[in-house]
Design a protein around this motif. Structure first.
Motif, short mmCIF file in Angstrom:
data_model
loop_
_atom_site.label_atom_id
_atom_site.label_comp_id
_atom_site.label_asym_id
_atom_site.label_seq_id
_atom_site.Cartn_x
_atom_site.Cartn_y
_atom_site.Cartn_z
N SER A 98 0.92 -1.13 0.06
CA SER A 98 0.06 0.08 0.21
C SER A 98 0.89 1.12 0.04
CB SER A 98 -1.01 0.13 1.09
OG SER A 98 -0.17 -0.05 2.44
N THR A 99 2.16 1.22 0.44
CA THR A 99 3.05 2.26 0.53
C THR A 99 3.81 2.49 -0.80
OG1 THR A 99 4.52 1.02 1.69
CG2 THR A 99 3.11 2.27 2.99
N ASP A 100 3.81 1.67 -1.74
CA ASP A 100 4.49 1.81 -2.79
C ASP A 100 3.87 2.37 -3.85
OD1 ASP A 100 6.25 1.10 -5.01
OD2 ASP A 100 6.77 -0.81 -4.51
N LEU A 101 4.76 3.64 -4.57
CA LEU A 101 4.33 4.66 -5.32
C LEU A 101 4.27 4.02 -6.80
CD1 LEU A 101 6.44 7.83 -4.19
CD2 LEU A 101 4.00 7.26 -3.67
N ASN A 102 4.62 2.97 -6.98
CA ASN A 102 4.54 2.06 -8.41
C ASN A 102 3.21 1.68 -8.74
OD1 ASN A 102 7.17 2.28 -9.76
ND2 ASN A 102 7.88 1.10 -7.53
N ASN A 103 2.34 1.60 -7.61
CA ASN A 103 0.89 1.19 -7.71
C ASN A 103 0.30 2.38 -8.61
OD1 ASN A 103 0.19 -1.23 -6.13
ND2 ASN A 103 0.93 0.19 -4.62
N SER A 104 -0.81 1.65 -9.57
CA SER A 104 -1.42 2.65 -10.65
C SER A 104 -2.92 3.25 -9.74
CB SER A 104 -1.67 1.75 -11.62
OG SER A 104 -2.64 2.35 -12.63
N PRO A 105 -2.78 4.39 -9.31
CA PRO A 105 -3.84 5.02 -8.83
C PRO A 105 -5.05 5.38 -9.79
CG PRO A 105 -2.25 6.60 -8.97
CD PRO A 105 -1.53 5.29 -9.55
N ASN A 106 -6.14 5.44 -9.02
CA ASN A 106 -7.38 6.09 -9.92
C ASN A 106 -7.95 6.93 -9.10
OD1 ASN A 106 -10.17 6.08 -10.66
ND2 ASN A 106 -9.57 4.74 -11.95
N GLY A 107 -8.20 8.41 -9.57
CA GLY A 107 -8.47 9.58 -8.90
C GLY A 107 -10.08 9.28 -8.70
N GLY A 108 -10.68 8.35 -9.05
CA GLY A 108 -12.14 8.39 -8.81
C GLY A 108 -12.78 8.07 -7.58
N PHE A 109 -11.73 7.68 -6.63
CA PHE A 109 -12.15 7.19 -5.15
C PHE A 109 -10.80 7.62 -4.48
CE2 PHE A 109 -12.78 4.68 -1.61
CZ PHE A 109 -13.97 4.52 -1.40
N ASN A 110 -10.95 8.38 -3.35
CA ASN A 110 -9.94 8.63 -2.44
C ASN A 110 -10.60 9.21 -1.15
OD1 ASN A 110 -10.02 11.88 -3.32
ND2 ASN A 110 -9.63 10.77 -5.36
N TYR A 111 -9.91 8.94 -0.13
CA TYR A 111 -10.16 9.38 1.26
C TYR A 111 -8.82 10.54 1.54
CZ TYR A 111 -10.79 9.44 6.27
OH TYR A 111 -10.93 9.63 7.47
N VAL A 112 -9.31 11.62 1.83
CA VAL A 112 -8.27 12.64 2.18
C VAL A 112 -8.76 13.37 3.50
CG1 VAL A 112 -7.07 14.90 1.16
CG2 VAL A 112 -8.20 13.00 -0.41
N LYS A 113 -7.62 13.58 4.25
CA LYS A 113 -7.80 14.65 5.57
C LYS A 113 -7.31 15.86 5.48
CE LYS A 113 -6.93 10.30 8.52
NZ LYS A 113 -5.72 9.45 9.48
N SER A 114 -8.03 16.58 5.89
CA SER A 114 -7.71 18.19 5.68
C SER A 114 -6.71 18.76 6.63
CB SER A 114 -8.84 18.96 6.15
OG SER A 114 -8.54 20.33 6.12
N ASN A 115 -5.49 18.72 6.23
CA ASN A 115 -4.32 19.27 6.85
C ASN A 115 -3.24 19.99 6.03
OD1 ASN A 115 -2.68 17.31 5.69
ND2 ASN A 115 -3.36 15.67 7.18
N ASN A 116 -2.28 20.51 6.57
CA ASN A 116 -1.51 21.32 5.79
C ASN A 116 -0.75 20.52 4.48
OD1 ASN A 116 -1.60 23.69 7.21
ND2 ASN A 116 -0.15 23.19 8.83
N HIS A 117 -0.50 19.25 4.76
CA HIS A 117 0.09 18.41 3.71
C HIS A 117 -0.90 18.38 2.74
CE1 HIS A 117 2.62 17.42 7.14
NE2 HIS A 117 1.83 16.81 7.68
N THR A 118 -2.10 17.97 2.93
CA THR A 118 -2.82 17.69 1.85
C THR A 118 -3.42 19.09 1.07
OG1 THR A 118 -4.89 17.73 3.20
CG2 THR A 118 -3.82 15.67 2.60
N ILE A 119 -3.55 20.13 1.80
CA ILE A 119 -3.69 21.46 1.09
C ILE A 119 -2.50 21.68 0.22
CG2 ILE A 119 -4.04 23.81 1.74
CD1 ILE A 119 -5.42 23.09 4.49
N GLN A 120 -1.43 21.79 0.80
CA GLN A 120 -0.39 21.99 -0.27
C GLN A 120 -0.34 21.00 -1.36
OE1 GLN A 120 3.63 23.47 1.76
NE2 GLN A 120 2.48 22.36 3.36
N PHE A 121 -0.68 19.70 -1.28
CA PHE A 121 -0.61 18.78 -2.12
C PHE A 121 -1.53 18.87 -3.32
CE2 PHE A 121 -2.52 14.68 -3.43
CZ PHE A 121 -1.42 14.50 -4.58
#
Length: 432
Positions: free
Chosen positions: A302-325
């Motif tokens: 789950s931590t490997d960036l080589n996975n193939s993400p799909n932007g249609g489903f994600n869970y995001v917490k509101s904090n400085n990291h995600t706002i900047q991202f």
């Protein structure tokens, strides 16, 4: 010593007051009074001139500002347009005080797809203040009054707060008219919550972001939490074919809006409307992640960036990291012209900036969050199923309906039958 107005005469005579002679003192007094009158007259005239200039400046600026606060259709109708056509155009708009109704601010009108709530984004990379304004007379939009501009953030917050869970988490989806038509994607999306295993309560926390007035009106008819986001000059009501110009604009408008939601302090699950919900997904989320996302293909941990993400489903917490991202994600579109948000995410996920801001990313296993690209293999554990790797609204509808039927048959089984052998899908049939 001789004095003019009193004193002793040279001959020692009585000291007496001399009258002002007509040739000296009187003219001096008259001159002083005339001087005072002239000064007051000059000041009065100067004040009148200044007041006139101020009035001209105010009138000029008022006329100049009005071009940004008139209805968008004001200058778009041809000279021959009848009063009936004007009334028909206005009557098709939702009322401005409808819950969740949103009109673009003057900044949004001038800037296109910029965040309409937070003006600090105007300094973001990729903002083009000199870009031409494009208008489309078929897009029925109204620019707001100053009061509406000031109330815009509170309007959005009102909708989000009503739907939010105790920890300010909401479920967001975006729709246009093509996907909200009766017996279309939106109906299947809502039905999945109702027939899912313990998912109906989640509908109370779903906010539908409508990209056009038809979608907003349809949402208000059948769902309690709706919010309209318009983009001037763009008509999002029709089917946006994959990778078309309208499709790309819609995807990037979505990222920009989600960035705004994060800055308002809300966590969210974003879900495409062609994802059916069959179980509560929270039990399989990672507690230590800022941003976790589903995959087209889940090959690595789950931590490997080589996975193939799909932007249609994600869970995001509101904090400085995600706002900047999200700001970085949105502005990165200018470095990869012609790419949609998912392609750009695949390119920037390795960028050193991600590590610099400390963003913790996790990829979600397709066993729980499956799709037509890689279906989950066991209905006993599946949470969501996505009509990804499928192009065309009719194709999606066909296979999503089959998904619904597969699930109903599964739910009709006894507990022994469910666990005796792994239950699988009959789809994708046309998709995939």
């Amino acid at each position: 010593m001789d004095v003019e107005n009193g004193g002793t005469t040279k001959d020692g005579g009585e000291n007496r007051q001399k009258p002002l002679d007509s040739g000296g003192g009187y003219h001096l007094l008259h001159h002083q009074n005339h001087h005072n009158f002239s000064s007051k007259s000059i000041i009065r005239k100067a004040l009148l001139v200044i007041a006139g200039l101020v009035a001209c400046v105010v009138l000029y600026h008022s006329a100049h500002r009005m071009q940004y606060f008139m209805p968008a259709s004001y200058n778009l109708l041809p000279p021959s347009a009848s009063q009936e056509s004007v009334k028909a155009n206005q009557s098709s708009l939702p009322p401005s005080d409808a819950p969740g109704y949103f009109s673009p601010t003057p900044v949004d009108f001038l800037q296109g797809n910029l965040s309409t709530t937070y003006k600090d984004d105007l300094t973001s990379p990729g903002t083009n203040l000199s870009s031409p304004i494009t208008t489309n007379s078929t897009v029925q939009e109204t620019l707001p009054s100053l009061d509406n501009v000031e109330n815009e953030e509170s309007m959005l917050d009102k909708v989000l707060s009503k739907a939010a869970m105790e920890d300010k988490t909401i479920i967001l989806t975006t729709l246009n008219a093509a996907w909200t038509a009766p017996n279309s994607i939106f109906d299947l999306f809502l039905e999945s919550f109702k027939i899912g295993n313990g998912t109906e309560w989640l509908l109370n926390h779903v906010v539908v972001i409508a990209f056009d007035h038809m979608a907003y009106t349809r949402c208000m008819d059948i769902h309690p939490h709706c919010y309209a986001v318009s983009t001037p000059g763009v008509d999002f009501s029709g089917e946006a074919h994959f990778m078309s110009e309208d499709y790309l604009k819609m995807m990037w408008r979505r990222i920009d809006f989600l960035h705004t939601v994060l800055k308002m302090g809300y966590n969210f699950i974003f879900t495409d409307a062609d994802i059916l919900w069959f179980r509560d997904p929270f039990s399989h989320f990672y507690s230590d992640a800022d941003f976790q996302i589903a995959c087209d293909h889940y090959w690595y941990p789950s931590t490997d960036l080589n996975n193939s993400p799909n932007g249609g489903f994600n869970y995001v917490k509101s904090n400085n990291h995600t706002i900047q991202f999200y700001k970085f994600w949105y502005t990165s579109k200018d470095n990869f012209p012609g790419k949609h948000d998912q392609d750009v995410l695949n390119m920037i996920k390795f960028d050193p900036f991600i590590q610099k801001i400390g963003l913790k990313i996790r990829f979600l296993d397709t066993a729980f969050y499956g799709g037509f690209c890689e279906p989950s293999k066991d209905l006993n554990v599946v949470c969501t199923m996505h009509a990804n790797c499928c192009i065309g609204l009719d194709n999606k509808l066909h296979d999503l309906r089959m998904l619904i039927e597969d699930w109903k048959k599964y739910m009709a089984l006894s507990s022994e039958e469910m666990t005796a052998t792994p239950q699988t899908w009959t789809v994708p049939r046309i998709c995939g």
